[in-house]
Scaffold this motif. Structure first.
Motif, PDB file in Angstrom:
ATOM      1  N   CYS A 110      27.279  10.078  47.893  1.00 12.75           N
ATOM      2  CA  CYS A 110      28.612  10.560  48.386  1.00 12.75           C
ATOM      3  C   CYS A 110      28.688  10.450  49.923  1.00 12.75           C
ATOM      4  O   CYS A 110      29.745   9.977  50.432  1.00 12.75           O
ATOM      5  N   ALA A 111      27.514  10.667  50.614  1.00 12.95           N
ATOM      6  CA  ALA A 111      27.655  10.521  52.137  1.00 12.95           C
ATOM      7  C   ALA A 111      28.163   9.093  52.556  1.00 12.95           C
ATOM      8  O   ALA A 111      28.631   8.828  53.607  1.00 12.95           O
ATOM      9  N   ASP A 114      31.581   8.120  52.107  1.00 12.31           N
ATOM     10  CA  ASP A 114      32.562   8.685  52.976  1.00 12.31           C
ATOM     11  C   ASP A 114      32.855   7.711  53.850  1.00 12.31           C
ATOM     12  O   ASP A 114      32.013   7.493  54.669  1.00 12.31           O
ATOM     13  N   GLY A 115      34.033   7.467  54.143  1.00 12.21           N
ATOM     14  CA  GLY A 115      34.634   6.215  55.029  1.00 12.21           C
ATOM     15  C   GLY A 115      34.348   4.913  54.863  1.00 12.21           C
ATOM     16  O   GLY A 115      34.668   3.988  55.544  1.00 12.21           O
ATOM     17  N   GLU A 166      39.720   5.370  46.963  1.00 13.51           N
ATOM     18  CA  GLU A 166      40.121   6.696  47.424  1.00 13.51           C
ATOM     19  C   GLU A 166      39.849   7.759  46.261  1.00 13.51           C
ATOM     20  O   GLU A 166      39.049   8.661  46.154  1.00 13.51           O
ATOM     21  N   ARG A 169      36.224   8.087  45.654  1.00  9.76           N
ATOM     22  CA  ARG A 169      35.529   8.831  46.785  1.00  9.76           C
ATOM     23  C   ARG A 169      35.751  10.461  46.247  1.00  9.76           C
ATOM     24  O   ARG A 169      34.991  11.158  46.467  1.00  9.76           O
ATOM     25  N   ALA A 173      32.780  13.317  44.784  1.00 10.02           N
ATOM     26  CA  ALA A 173      32.646  14.329  45.318  1.00 10.02           C
ATOM     27  C   ALA A 173      32.740  15.505  44.790  1.00 10.02           C
ATOM     28  O   ALA A 173      32.211  16.579  44.802  1.00 10.02           O
TER      29      ALA A 173
END
Length: 216
Positions: A110-111, A114-115, A166, A169, A173
């Motif tokens: 997940c990290a 992110d982005g 999106e 993501r 999470a």
């Protein structure tokens, strides 16, 4: 890299022709032409057509050939609902058989998500996330069921489906939060929600490509 049989490669090729609008509903599948284009015999083409008939993409008519059908909106939504149920079940099992590495591994994925906007990277991370859930669930039957299901978007899902990154993501999470809480019901629900939202996006994409049959 995933190695595909000749039949699987032909099926992917045909899905792409349909997706790109080069074969439309009611068109006869040019089996000889496809075999020549891909440099293969007709046997893998026939194998691919049987697969696509099971998926609803084509209709095989005895002594006449194979014709392009059309997935309707309900079929697409059902497809992603089933994915949500299957992965939700896997998440339940994974939490029941919880290992110390599960939450940490999912958190790292997940990290990385992110982005991240590169479709190929997102696709790899999505695969890693689902694989970790499945490995922890440790259910051969689940794997067998998933092997029988084939994605209906031909190519990189996250490149072809607007908004899917999106949704992925946010969804992963939410699943991670449920895993950390040890809440199996919530994890299953979050998987179902994520895949349902991806299904909504695919429906909109297919509508924009005029891939659904016209309303009577």
């Amino acid at each position: 890299m995933v190695r595909r049989s000749s039949g699987e490669q032909v099926a992917l090729y045909l899905r792409r022709l349909i997706f790109d609008g080069r074969l439309r509903q009611g068109d006869r599948v040019p089996q000889d032409e496809i075999a020549r284009t891909l440099g293969i015999s007709r046997i893998p083409v026939r194998e691919a057509l049987l697969t696509l008939e099971r998926e609803g993409w084509v209709t095989i008519k005895p002594h006449r050939g194979a014709f392009i059908g059309a997935l309707d909106e309900a079929a697409v939504r059902d497809h992603y609902t089933l994915y949500g149920l299957i992965y939700g079940f896997a998440a339940r099992r994974a939490i029941q058989r919880h290992t110390p590495e599960l939450a940490a591994g999912l958190a790292a994925i997940c990290a990385a998500l992110d982005g991240e906007s590169d479709p190929a990277t997102v696709g790899r991370l999505n695969h890693d996330f689902n694989r970790l859930i499945l490995e922890t669930a440790s259910s051969p039957r689940l794997r067998a069921v998933l092997r029988a299901m084939v994605g209906i978007v031909p190519g990189n899902f996250f490149e072809l489906v607007p908004g899917s990154v999106e949704v992925e993501r946010a969804g992963t999470a939410a699943v991670l939060a449920a895993v950390r809480a040890g809440d199996a019901d919530r994890a299953a629900e979050e998987y179902a929600v994520m895949l349902s939202r991806q299904g909504d996006l695919v429906v909109e994409l297919f509508k924009s490509r005029d891939l659904f049959p016209a309303a009577a």
